[in-house]
Design a protein around this motif. Structure first.
Motif, PDB file in Angstrom:
ATOM      1  N   ALA A   1       0.798  -1.225   0.000  1.00  0.00           N
ATOM      2  CA  ALA A   1       0.000   0.000   0.000  1.00  0.00           C
ATOM      3  C   ALA A   1       0.830   1.275   0.000  1.00  0.00           C
ATOM      4  N   THR A   2       2.082   1.214   0.445  1.00  0.00           N
ATOM      5  CA  THR A   2       2.903   2.423   0.504  1.00  0.00           C
ATOM      6  C   THR A   2       3.565   2.687  -0.847  1.00  0.00           C
ATOM      7  N   PRO A   3       3.890   3.948  -1.134  1.00  0.00           N
ATOM      8  CA  PRO A   3       4.584   4.232  -2.400  1.00  0.00           C
ATOM      9  C   PRO A   3       5.892   3.470  -2.542  1.00  0.00           C
ATOM     10  N   LEU A   4       6.672   3.368  -1.463  1.00  0.00           N
ATOM     11  CA  LEU A   4       7.941   2.655  -1.561  1.00  0.00           C
ATOM     12  C   LEU A   4       7.718   1.163  -1.762  1.00  0.00           C
ATOM     13  N   GLY A   5       6.735   0.601  -1.068  1.00  0.00           N
ATOM     14  CA  GLY A   5       6.446  -0.812  -1.260  1.00  0.00           C
ATOM     15  C   GLY A   5       6.051  -1.104  -2.691  1.00  0.00           C
ATOM     16  N   ARG A   6       5.233  -0.237  -3.265  1.00  0.00           N
ATOM     17  CA  ARG A   6       4.816  -0.418  -4.661  1.00  0.00           C
ATOM     18  C   ARG A   6       5.984  -0.254  -5.616  1.00  0.00           C
ATOM     19  N   LEU A   7       6.849   0.728  -5.354  1.00  0.00           N
ATOM     20  CA  LEU A   7       8.000   0.943  -6.227  1.00  0.00           C
ATOM     21  C   LEU A   7       8.950  -0.243  -6.157  1.00  0.00           C
ATOM     22  N   VAL A   8       9.198  -0.761  -4.975  1.00  0.00           N
ATOM     23  CA  VAL A   8      10.089  -1.909  -4.830  1.00  0.00           C
ATOM     24  C   VAL A   8       9.528  -3.109  -5.588  1.00  0.00           C
ATOM     25  N   LEU A   9       8.232  -3.340  -5.469  1.00  0.00           N
ATOM     26  CA  LEU A   9       7.611  -4.438  -6.209  1.00  0.00           C
ATOM     27  C   LEU A   9       7.800  -4.261  -7.711  1.00  0.00           C
ATOM     28  N   ALA A  10       7.622  -3.034  -8.207  1.00  0.00           N
ATOM     29  CA  ALA A  10       7.766  -2.770  -9.634  1.00  0.00           C
ATOM     30  C   ALA A  10       9.210  -2.924 -10.090  1.00  0.00           C
ATOM     31  N   LEU A  11      10.166  -2.479  -9.254  1.00  0.00           N
ATOM     32  CA  LEU A  11      11.580  -2.646  -9.616  1.00  0.00           C
ATOM     33  C   LEU A  11      11.964  -4.121  -9.649  1.00  0.00           C
ATOM     34  N   ALA A  12      11.374  -4.916  -8.775  1.00  0.00           N
ATOM     35  CA  ALA A  12      11.630  -6.364  -8.810  1.00  0.00           C
ATOM     36  C   ALA A  12      11.150  -6.953 -10.126  1.00  0.00           C
ATOM     37  N   ALA A  13      10.028  -6.452 -10.629  1.00  0.00           N
ATOM     38  CA  ALA A  13       9.534  -6.915 -11.926  1.00  0.00           C
ATOM     39  C   ALA A  13      10.497  -6.521 -13.040  1.00  0.00           C
ATOM     40  N   ARG A  14      11.117  -5.361 -12.930  1.00  0.00           N
ATOM     41  CA  ARG A  14      12.093  -4.943 -13.945  1.00  0.00           C
ATOM     42  C   ARG A  14      13.315  -5.856 -13.912  1.00  0.00           C
ATOM     43  N   ARG A  15      13.771  -6.173 -12.707  1.00  0.00           N
ATOM     44  CA  ARG A  15      14.890  -7.107 -12.599  1.00  0.00           C
ATOM     45  C   ARG A  15      14.543  -8.437 -13.257  1.00  0.00           C
ATOM     46  N   ASP A  16      13.366  -8.956 -12.934  1.00  0.00           N
ATOM     47  CA  ASP A  16      12.962 -10.254 -13.464  1.00  0.00           C
ATOM     48  C   ASP A  16      12.830 -10.231 -14.981  1.00  0.00           C
ATOM     49  N   ALA A  17      12.463  -9.051 -15.536  1.00  0.00           N
ATOM     50  CA  ALA A  17      12.304  -8.937 -16.986  1.00  0.00           C
ATOM     51  C   ALA A  17      13.628  -8.701 -17.700  1.00  0.00           C
ATOM     52  N   GLY A  18      14.690  -8.422 -16.936  1.00  0.00           N
ATOM     53  CA  GLY A  18      15.989  -8.158 -17.540  1.00  0.00           C
ATOM     54  C   GLY A  18      16.011  -6.884 -18.374  1.00  0.00           C
ATOM     55  N   SER A  19      15.280  -5.875 -17.923  1.00  0.00           N
ATOM     56  CA  SER A  19      15.129  -4.657 -18.724  1.00  0.00           C
ATOM     57  C   SER A  19      16.227  -3.626 -18.508  1.00  0.00           C
ATOM     58  N   GLY A  20      17.182  -3.920 -17.625  1.00  0.00           N
ATOM     59  CA  GLY A  20      18.343  -3.064 -17.505  1.00  0.00           C
ATOM     60  C   GLY A  20      18.200  -1.922 -16.522  1.00  0.00           C
ATOM     61  N   PRO A  21      19.201  -1.049 -16.454  1.00  0.00           N
ATOM     62  CA  PRO A  21      19.244   0.036 -15.458  1.00  0.00           C
ATOM     63  C   PRO A  21      18.120   1.042 -15.651  1.00  0.00           C
ATOM     64  N   ILE A  22      17.853   1.776 -14.591  1.00  0.00           N
ATOM     65  CA  ILE A  22      16.801   2.789 -14.599  1.00  0.00           C
ATOM     66  C   ILE A  22      17.163   3.853 -13.565  1.00  0.00           C
ATOM     67  N   ALA A  23      16.656   5.065 -13.759  1.00  0.00           N
ATOM     68  CA  ALA A  23      16.890   6.149 -12.808  1.00  0.00           C
ATOM     69  C   ALA A  23      15.630   6.406 -11.989  1.00  0.00           C
ATOM     70  N   VAL A  24      15.814   6.662 -10.696  1.00  0.00           N
ATOM     71  CA  VAL A  24      14.736   7.115  -9.815  1.00  0.00           C
ATOM     72  C   VAL A  24      15.044   8.561  -9.450  1.00  0.00           C
ATOM     73  N   VAL A  25      14.118   9.468  -9.771  1.00  0.00           N
ATOM     74  CA  VAL A  25      14.346  10.898  -9.617  1.00  0.00           C
ATOM     75  C   VAL A  25      13.399  11.426  -8.538  1.00  0.00           C
ATOM     76  N   CYS A  26      13.955  11.744  -7.365  1.00  0.00           N
ATOM     77  CA  CYS A  26      13.151  12.238  -6.260  1.00  0.00           C
ATOM     78  C   CYS A  26      12.900  13.733  -6.436  1.00  0.00           C
ATOM     79  N   CYS A  27      11.637  14.136  -6.405  1.00  0.00           N
ATOM     80  CA  CYS A  27      11.271  15.541  -6.575  1.00  0.00           C
ATOM     81  C   CYS A  27      10.541  16.087  -5.352  1.00  0.00           C
ATOM     82  N   ASP A  28      10.764  15.477  -4.182  1.00  0.00           N
ATOM     83  CA  ASP A  28      10.175  15.960  -2.944  1.00  0.00           C
ATOM     84  C   ASP A  28      11.121  16.931  -2.250  1.00  0.00           C
ATOM     85  N   ASN A  29      10.536  17.773  -1.400  1.00  0.00           N
ATOM     86  CA  ASN A  29      11.307  18.824  -0.730  1.00  0.00           C
ATOM     87  C   ASN A  29      12.094  18.264   0.442  1.00  0.00           C
TER      88      ASN A  29
END
Length: 476
Positions: A165-193
């Protein structure tokens, strides 16, 4: 480029007779999704989405934006094919532009779509505006895995459930899917104050991943770049009057316009292993050392906002512009700016005197109704970034830090008197406010920074600055 409306056309038809904004009415092409955004809200649309549309290669960079707690913003924006009107509100009048860089608006709970997009090899970066509190870091700067929402998500991930339910939990789950798909590196850009927000995002994401699967945490370390940014564009909540203004000026109905100031700033530092839009075309600045820029913004702009949010409301004001007219509030802001400036590097690129003058002009724009109650939310998190560093730096230099301490004192008084107090540590604040005298001050300081709470001279300083609504701010 976005469609501009400098001179309002006549729009005498009733609102119900006007067409709804969509891509047939305003033919803005849909770019392919290459950016995933978490935290769909007004600021993202006035800032990162706007910068993306201004890029010369915007045709290659579509955004899929996911909501946080509620689906409402996605539902409303989806009705318009992701289009919305950006209203730049200056003292001399409004200008209107249609922004179309968001090509998908999605309920944040749709984890199937989120994981599919983050896992896609075409996706190059994830941007975040999930609010300061959502990173879940403790006083030691690491993820607090004992926090109830974090612990609940880790239990879900550990059980194989795909419903964090948390944004970080959802992001971690999605990044795990990227790892499993072998889709390569990605950038995470934080835009919070947040100060050094790329590191904050790294600590949150890596901490989540490590607690779930240490092997996955190692993959993140080698394949995810965390970009730090300093963002700046005052964006108040949209009102019914704003909806009507868009109808009158543009001749269509828009359920999701965004009102903002003409000024905007974006400073970024970090690597983009899969590429990025040419945000510099809209004025974004890419630097090797972002800390001076982010501190300039966090202390001078956001710090002044927090000071006005608490002291201003205690004195009966509702907006930033209204509070700044109050001589006592203005004096308190200038005193805090003096302290903050004394602890910023005097590099020519920072242009601190010019920045202060520009802030005073921006804050005084009475046509931007920037509500103090909105700024006041999540104070325990915000003050750690806006008041505490300046106070500690002033004390280390042998000065009192009274102006920064006044911000904390105003927050304390506000926390005890506000009709509605929203904060991630609201229960701890309420418990502290049930104490009396110096013990109350210590307990409230401990919520923000345990080190300050253990310094008797700081406790006495803050205690002396606490006052009544009628007398705020107390004399420095």
């Amino acid at each position: 480029m976005s469609a501009q409306f400098q001179t309002p056309p006549s729009a005498t038809s009733p609102a119900a007779d006007l067409p709804r904004l969509n891509r047939q009415l305003r033919p803005v092409p849909k770019a392919p999704v290459r950016i995933v955004h978490l935290g769909l809200g007004a600021f993202h649309r006035s800032h990162q989405a706007w910068y993306t549309q201004q890029a010369s290669d915007s045709a290659d960079w579509g955004i899929a934006a996911f909501t946080g707690r509620r689906p409402d913003a996605a539902v409303a924006l989806a009705e318009q094919d992701g289009l919305y009107t950006l209203v730049e509100r200056a003292d001399g009048g409004d200008s209107f532009a249609v922004v179309g860089s968001i090509v998908e608006a999605v309920d944040g709970a749709d984890l199937g779509r989120l994981t599919a997009l983050v896992a896609a090899p075409e996706t190059a970066l994830v941007t975040l505006t999930i609010t300061e509190a959502a990173y879940g870091l403790g006083a030691d700067g690491k993820l607090d895995i004992s926090a109830p929402d974090v612990a609940a998500d880790l239990a879900l991930l550990g059980s194989g459930s795909a419903q964090p339910a948390t944004p970080l939990g959802r992001l971690v789950l999605a990044l795990a899917a990227r790892r499993d798909a072998g889709s390569g590196p990605i950038a995470v850009v934080c835009c919070d104050n947040l100060s050094n927000n790329g590191t904050v995002a790294r600590q949150g994401v890596a901490g989540f991943a490590k607690a779930w699967d240490p092997g996955f945490a190692a993959w993140i370390d080698g394949n995810v770049s965390f970009v730090s940014t300093s963002v700046d564009r005052i964006t108040p909540r949209t009102t019914d009057e704003d909806l009507a203004a868009v109808r009158e000026a543009c001749g269509y109905r828009d359920n999701s316009p965004v009102v903002t100031e003409p000024f905007s700033s974006w400073v970024l530092s970090g690597d983009f292993p899969a590429g990025r839009p040419r945000w510099e075309d809209a004025g974004a600045l890419f630097v090797g050392d972002i800390e001076p820029y982010e501190n300039r913004k966090l202390w001078l702009l956001n710090g002044a906002h927090s000071l006005l949010a608490y002291a201003g409301q205690l004195r009966g004001h509702k907006t930033v512009a209204e509070a700044l007219v109050d001589p006592e509030c203005r004096r308190a802001v200038e005193a805090f700016w003096d302290e903050a400036e004394a602890n910023l590097p005097q590099a020519a690129g920072l242009q601190i005197p010019e920045y202060r003058a520009a802030l005073a002009a921006r804050f005084s724009n009475a046509r931007i109704a920037h509500n103090l109650a909105q700024i006041a939310m999540d104070g325990s998190t915000k003050l750690r970034m806006r008041a505490v560093p300046v106070l500690k730096a002033e004390r280390a230099a042998g000065r009192t830090g009274a102006a920064a301490a006044l911000m904390i004192a105003a927050w304390m008084d506000y926390s005890a008197t506000a009709a509605s107090f929203q904060d991630p540590l609201a229960e701890d604040v309420a418990a502290a406010n049930r104490l009396e005298g110096i013990e109350r001050i210590k307990a409230l300081l401990a919520v923000i920074d345990p080190v300050l709470a253990g310094d008797a001279s700081v406790v006495r300083l803050v205690e002396g600055l606490c006052g009544t609504e009628a007398g705020y701010p107390a004399s420095l």
